[in-house]
Design a protein around this motif. Structure first.
Motif, PDB file in Angstrom:
ATOM      1  N   GLN A   1       0.829  -1.199   0.000  1.00  0.00           N
ATOM      2  CA  GLN A   1       0.000   0.000   0.000  1.00  0.00           C
ATOM      3  C   GLN A   1       0.865   1.251   0.000  1.00  0.00           C
ATOM      4  N   VAL A   2       0.413   2.243  -0.728  1.00  0.00           N
ATOM      5  CA  VAL A   2       1.056   3.559  -0.745  1.00  0.00           C
ATOM      6  C   VAL A   2      -0.004   4.575  -0.364  1.00  0.00           C
ATOM      7  N   GLN A   3       0.299   5.412   0.601  1.00  0.00           N
ATOM      8  CA  GLN A   3      -0.611   6.489   0.973  1.00  0.00           C
ATOM      9  C   GLN A   3      -0.078   7.786   0.386  1.00  0.00           C
ATOM     10  N   LEU A   4      -0.986   8.546  -0.213  1.00  0.00           N
ATOM     11  CA  LEU A   4      -0.611   9.782  -0.894  1.00  0.00           C
ATOM     12  C   LEU A   4      -1.424  10.947  -0.342  1.00  0.00           C
ATOM     13  N   VAL A   5      -0.746  12.038  -0.033  1.00  0.00           N
ATOM     14  CA  VAL A   5      -1.421  13.229   0.490  1.00  0.00           C
ATOM     15  C   VAL A   5      -0.946  14.445  -0.279  1.00  0.00           C
ATOM     16  N   GLU A   6      -1.870  15.098  -0.980  1.00  0.00           N
ATOM     17  CA  GLU A   6      -1.551  16.301  -1.749  1.00  0.00           C
ATOM     18  C   GLU A   6      -1.668  17.541  -0.881  1.00  0.00           C
ATOM     19  N   SER A   7      -0.913  18.559  -1.240  1.00  0.00           N
ATOM     20  CA  SER A   7      -1.008  19.859  -0.589  1.00  0.00           C
ATOM     21  C   SER A   7      -0.542  20.924  -1.571  1.00  0.00           C
ATOM     22  N   GLY A   8      -0.796  22.187  -1.211  1.00  0.00           N
ATOM     23  CA  GLY A   8      -0.305  23.283  -2.023  1.00  0.00           C
ATOM     24  C   GLY A   8      -1.343  23.953  -2.899  1.00  0.00           C
ATOM     25  N   GLY A   9      -2.542  23.416  -2.916  1.00  0.00           N
ATOM     26  CA  GLY A   9      -3.585  24.051  -3.710  1.00  0.00           C
ATOM     27  C   GLY A   9      -4.029  25.364  -3.099  1.00  0.00           C
ATOM     28  N   GLY A  10      -4.859  26.093  -3.838  1.00  0.00           N
ATOM     29  CA  GLY A  10      -5.363  27.359  -3.337  1.00  0.00           C
ATOM     30  C   GLY A  10      -5.960  28.197  -4.434  1.00  0.00           C
ATOM     31  N   LEU A  11      -6.171  29.465  -4.111  1.00  0.00           N
ATOM     32  CA  LEU A  11      -6.738  30.423  -5.044  1.00  0.00           C
ATOM     33  C   LEU A  11      -5.624  31.321  -5.568  1.00  0.00           C
ATOM     34  N   VAL A  12      -5.559  31.469  -6.879  1.00  0.00           N
ATOM     35  CA  VAL A  12      -4.519  32.288  -7.493  1.00  0.00           C
ATOM     36  C   VAL A  12      -5.124  33.016  -8.689  1.00  0.00           C
ATOM     37  N   GLN A  13      -4.575  34.173  -8.996  1.00  0.00           N
ATOM     38  CA  GLN A  13      -5.039  34.924 -10.157  1.00  0.00           C
ATOM     39  C   GLN A  13      -4.445  34.342 -11.432  1.00  0.00           C
ATOM     40  N   ALA A  14      -5.130  34.552 -12.527  1.00  0.00           N
ATOM     41  CA  ALA A  14      -4.622  34.119 -13.826  1.00  0.00           C
ATOM     42  C   ALA A  14      -3.226  34.708 -14.053  1.00  0.00           C
ATOM     43  N   GLY A  15      -2.347  33.870 -14.567  1.00  0.00           N
ATOM     44  CA  GLY A  15      -0.961  34.275 -14.772  1.00  0.00           C
ATOM     45  C   GLY A  15      -0.050  33.943 -13.609  1.00  0.00           C
ATOM     46  N   GLY A  16      -0.634  33.561 -12.492  1.00  0.00           N
ATOM     47  CA  GLY A  16       0.147  33.239 -11.310  1.00  0.00           C
ATOM     48  C   GLY A  16       0.679  31.817 -11.314  1.00  0.00           C
ATOM     49  N   SER A  17       1.293  31.460 -10.190  1.00  0.00           N
ATOM     50  CA  SER A  17       1.928  30.144 -10.070  1.00  0.00           C
ATOM     51  C   SER A  17       1.543  29.487  -8.753  1.00  0.00           C
ATOM     52  N   LEU A  18       1.584  28.173  -8.772  1.00  0.00           N
ATOM     53  CA  LEU A  18       1.413  27.366  -7.561  1.00  0.00           C
ATOM     54  C   LEU A  18       2.317  26.145  -7.690  1.00  0.00           C
ATOM     55  N   ARG A  19       2.731  25.622  -6.549  1.00  0.00           N
ATOM     56  CA  ARG A  19       3.456  24.351  -6.548  1.00  0.00           C
ATOM     57  C   ARG A  19       2.708  23.367  -5.666  1.00  0.00           C
TER      58      ARG A  19
END
Length: 123
Positions: A1-19
């Protein structure tokens, strides 16, 4: 089994960046090919990017090529998705996934999935 947890999402304006990050635990992370998928409201889940466990080899959907970069740090058991020049149409829940099989864009070939992280891009 592999457990996966995502993070780093959010609200950003067009043209912006997220990781986005995906932390893995359980079986040996470095043995798995990894992928990112996304699902926008009212749409099917779609492939975004994938990276092999060794090499690494990378694959991207045409819609994100040149804007997104997938990477992994096997020492930290973490998968990343750097997203630049974001557009409103990139708004979706983003999922990371692990595959025991060959590097692929096919959702059905991925064995383990995270719960997802919301990315919202405002215009």
């Amino acid at each position: 089994q592999v457990q996966l947890v995502e993070s780093g999402g959010g609200l950003v304006q067009a043209g912006g960046s997220l990781r986005l990050s995906c932390a893995a635990s359980g079986r040996t992370f470095s043995n798995y090919n990894m992928g990112w998928f996304r699902q926008a409201p009212g749409k099917e889940r779609e492939f975004v990017a994938a990276i092999s466990w060794i090499g690494p080899s990378k694959m991207y959907a045409d819609s994100v090529k040149g804007r997104y970069t997938i990477s992994r740090d096997n020492a930290k058991n973490t998968l990343y998705l750097q997203m630049n020049s974001l557009k409103p149409e990139d708004t979706a829940v983003y999922y990371c996934a692990a595959s025991r099989g060959p590097l692929t864009t096919r959702e059905a070939e991925y064995n383990y999935w995270g719960q997802g992280t919301q990315v919202t891009v405002s215009s």
